[in-house]
Scaffold this motif. Structure first.
Motif, PDB file in Angstrom:
ATOM      1  N   LEU A 122       8.938  -8.777-100.296  1.00 51.95           N
ATOM      2  CA  LEU A 122       7.998  -8.135-101.198  1.00 51.95           C
ATOM      3  C   LEU A 122       6.928  -9.112-101.667  1.00 51.95           C
ATOM      4  O   LEU A 122       7.084 -10.332-101.567  1.00 51.95           O
ATOM      5  N   THR A 123       5.850  -8.548-102.210  1.00 49.32           N
ATOM      6  CA  THR A 123       4.820  -9.329-102.877  1.00 49.32           C
ATOM      7  C   THR A 123       4.639  -8.768-104.281  1.00 49.32           C
ATOM      8  O   THR A 123       5.244  -7.740-104.640  1.00 49.32           O
ATOM      9  N   THR A 124       3.776  -9.402-105.068  1.00 49.26           N
ATOM     10  CA  THR A 124       3.542  -8.884-106.420  1.00 49.26           C
ATOM     11  C   THR A 124       2.957  -7.481-106.392  1.00 49.26           C
ATOM     12  O   THR A 124       3.104  -6.730-107.367  1.00 49.26           O
ATOM     13  N   ASP A 125       2.309  -7.094-105.298  1.00 49.98           N
ATOM     14  CA  ASP A 125       1.774  -5.731-105.192  1.00 49.98           C
ATOM     15  C   ASP A 125       2.877  -4.683-105.155  1.00 49.98           C
ATOM     16  O   ASP A 125       2.610  -3.500-105.414  1.00 49.98           O
ATOM     17  N   ASN A 126       4.107  -5.099-104.816  1.00 43.93           N
ATOM     18  CA  ASN A 126       5.238  -4.182-104.743  1.00 43.93           C
ATOM     19  C   ASN A 126       5.988  -4.064-106.058  1.00 43.93           C
ATOM     20  O   ASN A 126       6.953  -3.303-106.152  1.00 43.93           O
ATOM     21  N   ALA A 142      -0.341 -12.530-119.915  1.00 43.82           N
ATOM     22  CA  ALA A 142      -1.191 -13.661-120.265  1.00 43.82           C
ATOM     23  C   ALA A 142      -0.917 -14.861-119.369  1.00 43.82           C
ATOM     24  O   ALA A 142      -1.835 -15.597-118.986  1.00 43.82           O
ATOM     25  N   GLN A 143       0.352 -15.057-119.022  1.00 44.44           N
ATOM     26  CA  GLN A 143       0.710 -16.201-118.186  1.00 44.44           C
ATOM     27  C   GLN A 143       0.546 -15.922-116.698  1.00 44.44           C
ATOM     28  O   GLN A 143       0.378 -16.854-115.905  1.00 44.44           O
ATOM     29  N   ARG A 144       0.613 -14.643-116.329  1.00 41.42           N
ATOM     30  CA  ARG A 144       0.509 -14.289-114.912  1.00 41.42           C
ATOM     31  C   ARG A 144      -0.315 -13.005-114.783  1.00 41.42           C
ATOM     32  O   ARG A 144       0.218 -11.919-114.612  1.00 41.42           O
ATOM     33  N   PRO A 145      -1.656 -13.123-114.850  1.00 43.07           N
ATOM     34  CA  PRO A 145      -2.516 -11.933-114.878  1.00 43.07           C
ATOM     35  C   PRO A 145      -2.375 -11.026-113.665  1.00 43.07           C
ATOM     36  O   PRO A 145      -2.650  -9.823-113.754  1.00 43.07           O
ATOM     37  N   ALA A 146      -1.949 -11.555-112.530  1.00 40.81           N
ATOM     38  CA  ALA A 146      -1.861 -10.740-111.322  1.00 40.81           C
ATOM     39  C   ALA A 146      -0.675  -9.787-111.332  1.00 40.81           C
ATOM     40  O   ALA A 146      -0.630  -8.838-110.538  1.00 40.81           O
ATOM     41  N   ILE A 147       0.279 -10.013-112.222  1.00 38.23           N
ATOM     42  CA  ILE A 147       1.461  -9.152-112.257  1.00 38.23           C
ATOM     43  C   ILE A 147       1.098  -7.792-112.847  1.00 38.23           C
ATOM     44  O   ILE A 147       0.389  -7.696-113.844  1.00 38.23           O
ATOM     45  N   GLN A 148       1.596  -6.746-112.217  1.00 41.29           N
ATOM     46  CA  GLN A 148       1.380  -5.380-112.701  1.00 41.29           C
ATOM     47  C   GLN A 148       2.438  -5.052-113.752  1.00 41.29           C
ATOM     48  O   GLN A 148       3.634  -5.162-113.488  1.00 41.29           O
TER      49      GLN A 148
END
Length: 232
Positions: A122-126, A142-148
């Motif tokens: 998986l990737t963060t997109d999943n 705040a620490q990981r903006p790419a996380i959904q």
């Protein structure tokens, strides 16, 4: 409409176990929803504060050692799984909603999450990270903006989905008892996906589909597939 298996295919297998998650994919769920506790340096997959409902153990989860927790029978001989074990069994195209029930150290949680993700397909997109504790979500974002992130709620606030938009959430996760078509419309206008829990009856599934809901959490993915077909 996404069909996410609530604690796995929990009608047909012990909830939040590898058996339930494998069964969910055999029933053609698009992905999983499961609950997690941060315990020491590990993330375990478990729902309740107490052990007695779903295992042969007793006492509070947070009072136990990892060794004790892993020695328990979570149903049909299943262990309480680690996060990395669950992500590792997921197909690369699947979606995982990781609900946080307990968190005490965001950097340590993120490190454990990263390690689990890197050992999977998986990737963060999943991934969607959800919680009723929106402060945890805000700190993770705040620490990981790419996380959904997915903002969980069991209410219908006066300002609708604004609280989720303020968190820069990807989605809002609303209880079936509170959802209305107008809420779905407002959330979409705010740029949010709408996922609804817990949806087990075909009539509710079809109603939510007609409203444009983006996904459901269900204990019965096989029923959802039969009702909704390949609609995605």
């Amino acid at each position: 409409m996404l069909i996410l298996a609530h604690r796995g295919a929990s009608r047909d297998a012990p909830e939040n176990t590898l058996r339930a998650f494998n069964e969910a994919f055999s029933q053609h769920a698009h992905g999983l929803e499961f609950d997690t506790y941060q315990l020491h340096q590990d993330i375990i997959v478990f729902h309740d504060r107490w052990l007695h409902r779903t295992t042969n153990g007793s006492g509070r989860v947070l009072d136990q050692t990892i060794t004790t927790l892993r020695s328990l029978d979570a149903g049909f001989g299943e262990q309480i799984p680690f996060l990395h074990e669950v992500l590792a069994l997921c197909p690369g195209s699947s979606i995982c909603n990781i609900e946080i029930k307990q968190l005490h150290d965001v950097p340590a949680w993120l490190q454990c999450f990263d390690d689990a993700l890197h050992s999977s397909r998986l990737t963060t997109d999943n991934i969607i990270i959800s919680s009723f504790n929106h402060r945890w979500l805000r700190e993770i974002k705040a620490q990981r903006p790419a996380i959904q992130i997915g903002a969980l709620t069991a209410s219908f606030p006066v300002n609708g989905p604004a609280f989720a938009a303020e968190l820069d959430a990807y989605s809002i996760h609303v209880t079936l008892d509170m959802i209305e078509e107008s809420y779905v419309r407002e959330a979409h206008q705010a740029g949010l996906k709408v996922l609804v829990y817990t949806v087990d009856m075909p009539d509710d599934m079809l109603m939510l589909k007609s409203w444009g809901v983006d996904g459901i959490f269900t204990n019965v993915p096989t029923v959802a597939r039969a009702t909704l077909g390949d609609y995605l």
